[in-house]
Design an enzyme around this catalytic site. Structure first.
Site, mmCIF file in Angstrom:
data_model
loop_
_atom_site.group_PDB
_atom_site.id
_atom_site.type_symbol
_atom_site.label_atom_id
_atom_site.label_comp_id
_atom_site.label_asym_id
_atom_site.label_seq_id
_atom_site.Cartn_x
_atom_site.Cartn_y
_atom_site.Cartn_z
ATOM 1 N N GLY A 89 31.931 32.970 33.516
ATOM 2 C CA GLY A 89 32.560 33.472 32.295
ATOM 3 C C GLY A 89 34.067 33.336 32.317
ATOM 4 O O GLY A 89 34.693 33.045 31.293
ATOM 5 N N ASP A 90 34.668 33.537 33.475
ATOM 6 C CA ASP A 90 36.110 33.353 33.633
ATOM 7 C C ASP A 90 36.501 31.927 33.264
ATOM 8 O O ASP A 90 37.439 31.702 32.501
ATOM 9 C CB ASP A 90 36.504 33.678 35.072
ATOM 10 C CG ASP A 90 37.976 33.439 35.355
ATOM 11 O OD1 ASP A 90 38.824 33.966 34.611
ATOM 12 O OD2 ASP A 90 38.275 32.721 36.330
#
Length: 147
Positions: A35-36
């Site tokens: 997700g980062d």
């Protein structure tokens, strides 16, 4: 953009023989890890497509959005808009036990940011790109309004 991301995702799976998974079963830190990267790619894409400027200026603008404190502020604005499933993924990420801490954020902000990243990772891996982009857009719009 939805078509190109879907095509990219499909191509990635086909080229490398990647299975689809039950992303709810994945570790929240694994979801936050991807997700980062997905969130930073979205933010970088926005700035690169908006203007052709020096990379150090791009980096400064992008960094303002991808640091833990900014992500924590964004998820606080978005919480009322999450459905039950999304909120559960966020909570799992927020309640995880990361081995590191952000340099310029409190532990609470870092955990909230981890939850935000887990949610983005979950939406990305689930192929819910429209929803991922919608939440990011709403979070960015809320920042502009000073919420």
């Amino acid at each position: 953009m939805e078509k190109s991301i879907s095509s990219f995702d499909r191509s990635l799976d086909e080229t490398f023989g990647l299975p689809s998974g039950d992303w709810k079963q994945y570790s929240p830190l694994t979801l936050a890890y991807i997700g980062d990267a997905a969130y930073e790619l979205v933010i970088r894409s926005i700035y690169v497509k908006r203007e052709n400027i020096q990379t150090n200026k791009l980096h400064q603008k992008v960094t303002e959005h991808v640091k833990a404190k900014a992500q924590a502020e964004m998820i606080r604005r978005l919480l009322p808009e999450l459905d039950e499933e999304e909120e559960a993924v966020y909570r799992r990420g927020r309640n995880s036990h990361p081995y590191t801490k952000a340099k310029n954020a409190t532990m609470t902000e870092y955990l909230e940011a981890t939850g935000f990243e887990a949610l983005i990772g979950y939406l990305y891996l689930s192929g819910r790109f429209d929803r991922m982009n919608e939440l990011i857009a709403r979070g960015l719009a809320g920042k502009k309004r000073g919420q």
